[in-house]
Design a protein around this motif. Structure first.
Motif, PDB file in Angstrom:
ATOM      1  N   ALA A  59      -6.596   2.506 -10.737  1.00  0.00           N
ATOM      2  CA  ALA A  59      -6.470   0.934 -10.930  1.00  0.00           C
ATOM      3  C   ALA A  59      -6.933   0.104  -9.516  1.00  0.00           C
ATOM      4  CB  ALA A  59      -5.214   0.791 -11.421  1.00  0.00           C
ATOM      5  N   GLU A  60      -7.596  -0.999  -9.827  1.00  0.00           N
ATOM      6  CA  GLU A  60      -7.936  -1.758  -8.879  1.00  0.00           C
ATOM      7  C   GLU A  60      -6.538  -2.125  -7.960  1.00  0.00           C
ATOM      8  OE1 GLU A  60      -9.267  -6.392  -8.064  1.00  0.00           O
ATOM      9  OE2 GLU A  60      -9.752  -5.355 -10.012  1.00  0.00           O
ATOM     10  N   PRO A  61      -6.725  -1.953  -6.565  1.00  0.00           N
ATOM     11  CA  PRO A  61      -5.444  -1.997  -5.695  1.00  0.00           C
ATOM     12  C   PRO A  61      -5.025  -3.560  -5.698  1.00  0.00           C
ATOM     13  CG  PRO A  61      -6.996  -0.677  -4.613  1.00  0.00           C
ATOM     14  CD  PRO A  61      -7.775  -1.310  -5.925  1.00  0.00           C
ATOM     15  N   LYS A  62      -3.735  -3.830  -5.801  1.00  0.00           N
ATOM     16  CA  LYS A  62      -3.329  -5.162  -5.857  1.00  0.00           C
ATOM     17  C   LYS A  62      -2.053  -5.118  -5.030  1.00  0.00           C
ATOM     18  CE  LYS A  62      -5.004  -6.837 -10.280  1.00  0.00           C
ATOM     19  NZ  LYS A  62      -4.886  -7.327 -11.430  1.00  0.00           N
ATOM     20  N   PRO A  63      -1.799  -6.325  -4.164  1.00  0.00           N
ATOM     21  CA  PRO A  63      -0.600  -6.250  -3.376  1.00  0.00           C
ATOM     22  C   PRO A  63       0.597  -6.250  -4.165  1.00  0.00           C
ATOM     23  CG  PRO A  63      -1.696  -8.263  -3.250  1.00  0.00           C
ATOM     24  CD  PRO A  63      -2.563  -7.540  -4.106  1.00  0.00           C
ATOM     25  N   MET A  64       1.761  -5.633  -3.743  1.00  0.00           N
ATOM     26  CA  MET A  64       2.967  -5.338  -4.518  1.00  0.00           C
ATOM     27  C   MET A  64       4.001  -6.359  -3.976  1.00  0.00           C
ATOM     28  SD  MET A  64       3.615  -1.403  -4.865  1.00  0.00           S
ATOM     29  CE  MET A  64       3.463  -0.719  -3.007  1.00  0.00           C
ATOM     30  N   ARG A  65       3.813  -6.924  -2.858  1.00  0.00           N
ATOM     31  CA  ARG A  65       4.851  -7.815  -2.456  1.00  0.00           C
ATOM     32  C   ARG A  65       5.046  -9.074  -3.280  1.00  0.00           C
ATOM     33  NH1 ARG A  65       7.133  -6.120   2.399  1.00  0.00           N
ATOM     34  NH2 ARG A  65       5.707  -4.528   3.458  1.00  0.00           N
ATOM     35  N   PRO A  66       3.638  -9.763  -3.374  1.00  0.00           N
ATOM     36  CA  PRO A  66       4.086 -10.834  -4.020  1.00  0.00           C
ATOM     37  C   PRO A  66       4.449 -10.749  -5.468  1.00  0.00           C
ATOM     38  CG  PRO A  66       1.899 -10.835  -3.214  1.00  0.00           C
ATOM     39  CD  PRO A  66       2.293  -9.515  -2.809  1.00  0.00           C
ATOM     40  N   ARG A  67       4.220  -9.935  -6.058  1.00  0.00           N
ATOM     41  CA  ARG A  67       4.469  -9.592  -7.500  1.00  0.00           C
ATOM     42  C   ARG A  67       5.958  -9.137  -7.878  1.00  0.00           C
ATOM     43  NH1 ARG A  67       2.104  -4.644 -11.517  1.00  0.00           N
ATOM     44  NH2 ARG A  67       3.539  -5.307 -13.419  1.00  0.00           N
TER      45      ARG A  67
END
Length: 133
Positions: A59-67
């Protein structure tokens, strides 16, 4: 006499209520017979699903912190609370972890071959909802 006893009891009720501590729902630990906060019960699984989706499923990497930290803040748990700090620490560990280190965390005393790591990732992904890859 009964009137005086009732008067004293009613006079003390507001003081007792004012000193009663409201439950702190921004933590992971609970005392016996204390209600458990369910808002954060699956966050560890969600973090692992996110990491496996990126590292195993492609999967396309997305930052976990904001989520994840954003969700915790929306629930009223600001930085410095137990749940916020625990999730922040977990994200820091997961962001830098390789698939091998994630697998070996599950079985800490046994080094794993690449095939075993892939089998673990496949099994964990299926248990957490699967991946299309």
């Amino acid at each position: 006499m009964l009137r005086y006893v009732c008067g004293v009891i009613f006079a003390c009720v507001p003081l007792a209520a004012a000193n009663a501590a409201s439950p702190n729902f921004c933590r992971n630990s609970f005392k016996p017979n204390e209600p458990i906060e369910l808002r954060f019960i699956g966050i560890e699984y969600a973090l692992m699903m996110h990491v496996l989706a990126e590292k195993y499923c492609g999967a396309e990497p997305k930052p976990m912190r904001p989520r994840f930290l954003g969700y915790i803040q929306k629930q009223g748990c600001l930085p410095g609370t137990e749940i916020y700090s625990d999730v922040e620490e977990a994200i820091a560990k997961l962001e830098g972890a390789s698939l091998r280190s994630l697998a070996e965390t599950e079985v800490p005393d046994l080094p794993m071959s690449e095939r075993q790591v892939q089998e673990w990732a496949s099994s964990a992904t299926k248990e957490l909802g699967g991946a299309t890859h």
